[in-house]
Design a protein around this motif. Sequence first.
Motif, PDB file in Angstrom:
ATOM      1  N   GLU A  53     -75.382  63.347 -39.570  1.00 10.75           N
ATOM      2  CA  GLU A  53     -75.657  64.628 -40.230  1.00 10.75           C
ATOM      3  C   GLU A  53     -76.697  64.469 -41.323  1.00 10.75           C
TER       4      GLU A  53
ATOM      5  N   TYR B  32     -78.192  69.965 -34.609  1.00  8.56           N
ATOM      6  CA  TYR B  32     -76.802  70.054 -35.040  1.00  8.56           C
ATOM      7  C   TYR B  32     -75.839  70.152 -33.856  1.00  8.56           C
TER       8      TYR B  32
ATOM      9  N   TYR C 246     -72.639  67.390 -33.257  1.00  8.78           N
ATOM     10  CA  TYR C 246     -71.231  67.667 -32.969  1.00  8.78           C
ATOM     11  C   TYR C 246     -70.846  67.239 -31.551  1.00  8.78           C
TER      12      TYR C 246
ATOM     13  N   ILE D 258     -62.156  68.210 -36.407  1.00  6.95           N
ATOM     14  CA  ILE D 258     -63.553  68.544 -36.119  1.00  6.95           C
ATOM     15  C   ILE D 258     -63.638  69.877 -35.385  1.00  6.95           C
TER      16      ILE D 258
ATOM     17  N   ILE E 290     -65.710  73.187 -36.390  1.00  9.31           N
ATOM     18  CA  ILE E 290     -66.629  73.831 -35.450  1.00  9.31           C
ATOM     19  C   ILE E 290     -66.304  75.317 -35.303  1.00  9.31           C
TER      20      ILE E 290
ATOM     21  N   LEU F 115     -71.728  76.129 -31.238  1.00 12.78           N
ATOM     22  CA  LEU F 115     -71.301  74.747 -31.012  1.00 12.78           C
ATOM     23  C   LEU F 115     -70.163  74.685 -30.003  1.00 12.78           C
TER      24      LEU F 115
END
Length: 345
Positions: free
Chosen positions: A99, A181, A185, A207, A211, A238
């Motif tokens: 990130e 991005y 992820y 996570i 998201i 995402l």
Amino acid sequence: MNAFAAYGAINTKIHARKKSLLSNKEWQKTVEFKSVVQVIDFLKKRPGYKRLLNDYKIEDVHRTELEVVLDRYIVSEIENMLHYFSGSYKVFFKTFLMEYEINDLQLLLRSISRNENMQGIEHFFVHSQKYGLTIYDKLITCKNVIQFIEALKGTIYYDTLKTMAEEDIAKREFHMEMKLYILFYKQLMEVAEQLAPKDKKIAKKIIGTKIDLINIQWIYRATKYYDISPEEILIYSLPFGDKVNYQRLKILSYTKNLDEYKKLVQRYISSSLFQEESDAFLEHTIDRQLYHYIMRMNTREENISLSLAYIYTLYIEVQDLVALTEGIRYTLPQDELKKYLVHTI
């Protein structure tokens, strides 16, 4: 016993590091500060932060430089954690550093796209010097986006960006940042699959919750403020959410009005994120939702929950410190400033 994770050692270490996080009493003190200099002086006396701020004169640290220092602190804390992991676990936690590498790649992309002077840009880098890309000297010399993308050949980023070079600059910048991005992820979830079953479940839950919240904010803002088609909104949402799967993402992306959107969000995640009158507080409301979720987690067992909770808690603290300095800079009243903080004071 997990052969790839020294839980006893890392949990002891993290419990010690958590003592350096600001308490509610200390947050109450910081909102009373009248200048950014006071914030810097406060942080220079604290474990962790003082190590990175020692090279700066208090009066010379501006908001942007402080944000760089704070992000570097998170990177250094993740790097320190890696000593206690090996195998798939080290790969998993090292992926969180992506990130901050993406942050620097975006910084370079924006400067190249806008034909800005790149001299001294490395002072704003936050990526891991130990685990990050080793080609930044080459990237800095690139004269255009095509050169930049070609310089990334052989890295995880190349395939994601290689088809973007022919689009116009304004769209290209947005599309590239979104794609990076999504890659982050996607990679994070893929490496989570290699963890032991119990740890994999914990990782995907935390996570996935993050998201979900990112997607909810993205779709809301894209629908309300930007001329983006539902198809494109869905493409740049995402994958791998916890409660908001692909089918629900599609429904949210094609929702006809925001009132219906808000009702659907509340139904999907069993929580209302749109109680504040102003959208300016939406990001902080969403981060607060994640923070409260993390605070409810059982982190006393020997698994990765404490390590993950620490990373996200530290991230939220840094975001609050940035919001604090910005609020002080604009001389916001204390009651107004508190609304921009995740921590409830």
